[in-house]
Structures are given as C-alpha cells and as structure tokens.
Design an enzyme around this catalytic site. Structure first.
Site, PDB file in Angstrom:
ATOM      1  N   SER A  91       0.668  -1.224   0.182  1.00  0.00           N
ATOM      2  CA  SER A  91      -0.067  -0.194  -0.131  1.00  0.00           C
ATOM      3  C   SER A  91       0.901   1.206  -0.056  1.00  0.00           C
ATOM      4  O   SER A  91       1.606   1.617  -0.846  1.00  0.00           O
ATOM      5  CB  SER A  91      -0.900   0.005   1.309  1.00  0.00           C
ATOM      6  OG  SER A  91      -1.869   0.897   1.123  1.00  0.00           O
ATOM      7  N   ASP A 228      -1.826   6.271  -3.346  1.00  0.00           N
ATOM      8  CA  ASP A 228      -0.815   5.619  -2.868  1.00  0.00           C
ATOM      9  C   ASP A 228      -0.184   4.676  -3.722  1.00  0.00           C
ATOM     10  O   ASP A 228      -0.880   4.418  -4.909  1.00  0.00           O
ATOM     11  CB  ASP A 228      -1.126   5.042  -1.521  1.00  0.00           C
ATOM     12  CG  ASP A 228      -2.276   4.108  -1.500  1.00  0.00           C
ATOM     13  OD1 ASP A 228      -2.985   4.030  -2.266  1.00  0.00           O
ATOM     14  OD2 ASP A 228      -2.497   3.286  -0.681  1.00  0.00           O
TER      15      ASP A 228
END
Length: 438
Positions: A91, A228
C-alpha cells in the site's frame, strides 16, 4: 507471534515478509478456499511474493487465476467471482516493504475470525495434496476493464481538467483512463509503474505532493488527484494548488454524496457531524476494515477515513481510490470549484500531540486514564482509546500502535477551547503515566 496487522500481513522484504512466509500463507489459504484470484502492485518484490503464494495455493489443490499488475480495488472487485482475492502490496509503505491483503467476494477484508483461522494454519505443518490433486493456474486480462466499466456506470460524464499523480504505483493502470473516458482532460504525473517509487514516497500526504500541487497551478487545472502504491487511497488538491485535508474531503463527500448515514473513525473531525443536518454519523475504531464492517452493518451510504480511504458500498466494501477519484471529479463538475466548497465547510481548531513513556505498559496506562475520565464524564466512547464529548468539542486519548506513546487529539469550536481540552487531557495522561511508573 501475530502475523496480521490492520491491513493483512506486511513487513520488510527479507525479514517481516519472505517467500517462505508467502508459501506457508498460500498453502493455508488453499486449504480453506479452492477458487482464488491474485494480483500485485509494481513493487520489485511483488512477483517473488506472488509466485511463492501461488506455489503454496497449488500445493493445497486450489485453482488460481492471476490478473497481473492491478490496483487493490480492482483486485477486490474481481474477487466477486471467486472464493476470495489476494493482493500482493504494501500500500502506502516505502518500497522495501511488501505484504498480502485478503479479500472476500463482497470486497470486505478478511474478518478477525478468518485471520485467526488462517494464522493458525500458517503456523501448522501443512504437507499439501498428492501429485494428482495439485491445483491449476490460469491468467485473466479483463479485471481492469471490468472495474472501469462498473465505475463509468456509476458516474456522469464531465469535462474538467484534472492532474493525476499515480505515484508510479498501480493507479497507472486505471485512473487516467477512467477520467478520460468520463470526458476529462487528464495530465498524468508519474504514470509509469516503478517499484522503486523514484518520484515520491507512496503515501499521498502533503510533503510528498509538491509536484502535483505545482502542476495543478501550472496547468490551471480544476483539481489534482493523488494515489498511494496500490490506489486504495485517494487524496485531492484543489484548484488553488492546496492539499485538501482528509477531514475536509470526508466532509465534502458527506455533504454532496450522503443522504442518510456515514461511517468514520473516532479520530475524524466533528465537521462531519455538522456539515449536513440530518445525516446520521456512526464512528468506529481506526482502520478501514472497521469502517467497512460498520458501513455494511448499518447500511450506510458512505464510509471514509481521513488517511484517504473512501468506501462506496454501491461498488464494493473495499476502499476504492479509483472510484473515489471519479466521484470527486463528478461532484466538482456539478457543484463548482473545490476550493470554494471546502472554504464553505465549518472549521474547528484541532490539536494533535502525545506523551511518550519509558515505564509501565499501554494497557495499564489506558486503564488508569479511562477510570479517571469515567468519574467525571458521562459522554464517553471507548471503541478505540477514550473519546470524550463536551458541549464545545471533544478529546480522544489512545495508545500508539507502533511506539510507547499515548496520543492526544482535541478539537473545539474555537482555539481557546481546543487548547483547554488538550491541556486537561494532557494532565490526565501525565498523571497516569507517572502513576504506572511508580
């Protein structure tokens, strides 16, 4: 040792995350589920971890479909046709990290019960099936197009100018294409997948988005979008080149997208409670999995965390940064300049800080804090730490998950009230730390 954190299994490659661990996780998962889809982000270690995971699943007799480089919300949407979905990603973490996220067919992350069952199997000695029962592997190429299709069916056409900072992550495969299909003029930044993340750190926070903020002003764009590494998060820059905070974006979505109810964590600003009269606000523990669970439980219109995870149940219970970007662009097109809409939101001073400790433990300290606060207050929420409601604002005291520290957040209708609430909370925390150190 607990393997699962707030977002699956994650760690630095070579120590907290290894091919050996991925192999064990794959073998364990293959015992529980037989039809599995798997995808990955562009990290340099993602192929290695995915290959090990697939080997383990095949060893347990599972049928595995690979969908390649995709965003986490794309993978979670694809999981609707399988027993579960697996995403190899860390992530927003730096490039030396990687991890494994586990998704149910409805887009919900694995529950604590599912995690416990899987962890127990990972720590056991799984031999695998006989040679004649080894699983099968296939590849599918339609996952991204399917995700694009469902997004476009749920947003309207518009013609804004949008700068998209993909951050060299998985968003490179989808966000610019979605916005162009909507009719937008798109300027893409860092739109080549690169697991070293050379352009910026994957986390879409203010200090990492200087290039995007400058580009929005330079191109006279209507707004900017940032993701992200796996694009489950989305943050925005307004038409003035200013990052819209997570609290502001949560309130914006609430004002223009929510009809009846919204879910957010206990640390979200009270602006969400006051930005749209009549909307019911449900608060949860911090973590997008807890927000998703509550969205499903109360049948909420929307859920969000100020870190940039936005949950739209009409699409999936997985945080979807791609759909969030498309929906935000649609809302800006309908409701006017983002900077003005944000300026029109209520504003409340908020102070964050904390106190470190070297003696005692978090549980004892928090127990003392809770006991002292309960003696003097009745409006208390203990879902995640201790949140106290006052007529003029609120205070949240909770332990850090990563260091010996008690975090304090205070928000109120004016600066003086916020400072007063923070000071009162700080005094309580100090007394309890000192008491536990004796």
């Amino acid at each position: 040792m607990a393997l699962f954190g707030s977002s699956g299994i994650r760690g630095v490659i070579g120590s907290g995350m290894t091919p050996e661990l991925a192999l064990k996780a794959g073998k364990a998962l293959g015992l529980l589920h037989k039809k599995i889809v798997i995808g990955h982000d562009p990290r340099t270690s993602s192929h290695m971890i995915e290959d090990a995971m697939v080997a383990g699943m095949l060893c347990s007799g599972a049928r595995v479909t690979r969908i390649g480089l995709v965003s986490t919300p794309t993978l979670a949407y694809a999981a609707r046709n399988y027993d579960c979905g697996i995403m190899i990603t860390a992530s927003h973490n730096p490039p030396e990290y990687n991890g494994i996220k586990f998704w149910n067919p409805d887009g919900m992350a694995f529950s604590l019960k599912q995690q416990d069952e899987l962890e127990r199997l990972i720590e056991s000695d799984i031999r695998g099936v006989g040679w004649e029962y080894i699983g099968s592997e296939s590849h599918a190429s339609n996952a991204i197009l399917d995700h694009i299709d469902v997004i476009l069916r749920n947003v309207e056409k518009c013609s804004l100018k949008v700068v998209v900072d993909c951050g060299c992550g998985a968003a490179t495969t989808i966000t610019p294409y979605v916005l162009r299909e909507m009719g937008c003029k798109v300027i893409s930044l860092n739109a080549q997948p690169d697991g070293f993340f050379p352009a910026r750190d994957p986390e879409p926070i203010d200090e990492n988005l200087s290039e995007l903020k400058e580009a929005v002003k330079a191109f006279d764009a209507d707004l900017g979008i940032a993701h992200d590494g796996d694009a489950d998060r989305m943050m925005a820059v307004d038409d003035q080149g200013r990052l819209v905070t997570g609290d502001e974006l949560l309130a914006y979505f609430c004002r223009f997208e929510v009809k009846d109810s919204v879910v957010c964590p206990v640390d979200a600003s009270m602006v969400v409670d006051r930005c749209k009269p009549g909307v019911k606000v449900y608060r949860t523990r911090i973590g997008d999995a807890f927000v998703s669970e509550e969205v499903r439980k109360v049948n909420a219109d929307f859920g969000g965390e100020t870190s940039g995870t936005w949950i739209f149940p009409r699409i999936s219970y997985c945080p979807d940064g791609i759909y969030a970007a498309a929906k935000l662009v649609e809302l800006v097109s309908k409701n006017g300049r983002l900077s003005k809409a944000i300026a029109d939101l209520p504003r409340y001073p908020l102070k964050r800080g904390g106190m470190k400790f070297s003696h005692g433990n978090k549980a004892d300290i928090m127990g003392g804090i809770r006991a002292e606060i309960e003696q003097a207050n009745s409006r208390i929420n203990t879902l995640d730490g201790v949140r106290v409601e006052y007529p003029e604002g609120w205070v949240l005291i909770r332990p850090s998950g990563t260091e010996p520290k008690i975090r304090i957040t205070a928000e109120a209708v004016d600066e003086g009230a916020a400072e007063k609430l923070y000071s009162q909370a700080e005094s309580i925390v100090k007394r309890c730390i000192d008491s536990c150190a004796q």
